[in-house]
Design an enzyme around this catalytic site. Structure first.
Site, PDB file in Angstrom:
ATOM      1  N   ASP A 126       0.800  -1.221   0.000  1.00  0.00           N
ATOM      2  CA  ASP A 126       0.000   0.000   0.000  1.00  0.00           C
ATOM      3  C   ASP A 126       0.835   1.275   0.000  1.00  0.00           C
ATOM      4  O   ASP A 126       0.444   2.282  -0.585  1.00  0.00           O
ATOM      5  CB  ASP A 126      -0.967   0.006   1.192  1.00  0.00           C
ATOM      6  CG  ASP A 126      -2.154  -0.926   0.966  1.00  0.00           C
ATOM      7  OD1 ASP A 126      -2.437  -1.233  -0.206  1.00  0.00           O
ATOM      8  OD2 ASP A 126      -2.793  -1.326   1.950  1.00  0.00           O
ATOM      9  N   SER A 177      -4.778  -9.289  10.655  1.00  0.00           N
ATOM     10  CA  SER A 177      -4.860  -7.956  10.072  1.00  0.00           C
ATOM     11  C   SER A 177      -5.886  -8.030   8.953  1.00  0.00           C
ATOM     12  O   SER A 177      -5.747  -8.824   8.023  1.00  0.00           O
ATOM     13  CB  SER A 177      -3.497  -7.518   9.529  1.00  0.00           C
ATOM     14  OG  SER A 177      -3.620  -6.298   8.835  1.00  0.00           O
TER      15      SER A 177
END
Length: 401
Positions: A126, A177
């Site tokens: 990301d 996560s």
């Protein structure tokens, strides 16, 4: 003087992005932090997140609903391109990043900020997607990534936040996560870091276990216009409703789970679990409809384009020149991709059992082996002679040598 006076921070409400607020102010001398939370259909109640940002020291807390744009401007082009990274992952999380980057840049320009920031660490994809997309949209704006530089463990990060009134998580309720939006969920970390370990059912939310799925199959029909899904079972639906409804229907039959080891852009392998019921089925149906409506050469050439397209999305190059050029190609191919695809959902499988289109290139009287056959069989002999001539000449010369 810090790195920036006013910063727009991509905000999720989690530990890292919350701690970024005081960290930017205290350690980097930022005077004003404006947070931006994007509603991409993740289902969270965003008002508490907005308030948490203010409680953590944000000067202003923005919440922007961009779900419709997420589907129309990012998801639908990816479906038209049959985008599957490494031929498996439909990029449900990756597709959100260029949109969030766009919202950050727009907010920075609106509020006169001289930098944008995110809470990505140095190991993931990301950070690349945000940094490169932001640079493409505004090459003059600074990008700050505190979590990539602060060097704190999770425990140290929580302790740092507590010093500034940010409450620690009551408990680490999950070792995983998880990232979620309208398109699906990505799950990693915890026990999943061992690629030999089977995921527990607790990691899934959008898809049922096979044992809990209906004992009777369900048939659905997906309607497309120019490569874009527009309806379900003959009923026209807006983009967001279509994805939402398909997630429910398809997920109820246990369809949409992916367990894979993928190659991250930063060079490491990562074990990932994905749930993307609607997106996977839409790509499957769209590709099948293309087989009915595109010529052979376009279909075959487009497969290579699709692989490049998928890699570009995964690698954060949504706003690059090549991606724009590929968009033009894909868009041109979709002019005739209209029709309906019928799927059978049963026990974790989505099987295509029918397709029809007014633009169909399938010709029954040429394809049939029955009495209606109009194909000129005699023409085949001459065609084969010409087609095989180079191979025949090569073979003869080989024998002579």
């Amino acid at each position: 003087m810090g790195r920036a006076d006013k910063v727009v921070l991509a905000y999720s409400g989690g530990v890292d992005t919350s701690v970024c607020i005081p960290y930017l102010k205290e350690e980097w001398g930022v005077k004003e932090v404006i947070t931006l939370a994007a509603d991409l259909g993740q289902g969270d109640e965003l008002e508490p997140i907005r308030q948490k940002a203010l409680d953590s020291g944000a000067a202003e807390s923005l919440v922007i609903n961009a779900t419709e744009s997420f589907v129309k401007d990012y998801t639908f082009p990816a479906i038209q391109a049959n985008a599957l990274y490494e031929n498996r992952y439909p990029l449900s999380t990756a597709l959100a990043r260029p949109l969030i980057a766009k919202l950050l840049v727009e907010a920075a320009e609106k509020y006169g900020a001289d930098a944008v920031a995110h809470g990505c660490t140095g190991k993931g994809n990301d950070q690349v997607r945000f940094d490169v997309s932001i640079a493409a949209l505004n090459p003059n704006i600074k990008v700050l990534a505190p979590a990539r530089e602060w060097g704190m463990s999770r425990e140290e990060t929580i302790a740092y936040g507590e010093r500034f009134g940010i409450p620690a998580p009551v408990k680490k309720s999950s070792p995983y996560s998880i990232d979620r939006n309208l398109l699906g969920r990505s799950i990693e970390a915890g026990p999943l870091e061992d690629p030999w370990t089977e995921p527990l059912e607790e990691v899934y939310d959008l898809t049922k276990a096979i044992a809990d799925t209906p004992d009777e199959p369900e048939y659905i029909e997906i309607n497309f216009e120019r490569g874009v899904p527009v309806g379900l079972n003959g009923q026209g639906l807006d983009p967001v409703s279509l994805i939402s409804r398909l997630n429910e229907v398809v997920g109820a039959h246990g369809v949409g789970r992916i367990d894979m080891v993928e190659n991250r852009l930063v060079g490491i392998k990562s074990r990932e679990i994905y749930e993307a019921p609607a997106l996977l089925v839409l790509i499957q149906a769209h590709r099948d409809l293309e087989s009915l409506t595109l010529t052979a050469d376009v279909t075959h050439y487009k497969r290579g384009i699709e692989e490049t397209y998928s890699q570009m999305i995964y690698n954060g190059l949504w706003y690059s020149p090549l991606k724009g050029a590929l968009d033009a190609f894909v868009h041109q191919t979709q002019e005739r991709v209209s029709g309906t695809v019928r799927l059978k959902l049963f026990k974790g499988n989505a099987t295509i059992v029918g397709r029809k289109s007014e633009k169909s290139l399938y010709t029954p009287d040429l394809a049939t082996y029955g009495a209606e056959d109009t194909f000129d069989h005699k023409a085949a002999e001459g065609f084969i002679y010409v087609w095989g001539l180079p191979t025949r000449v090569w073979s003869q010369k080989l024998r002579e040598s």
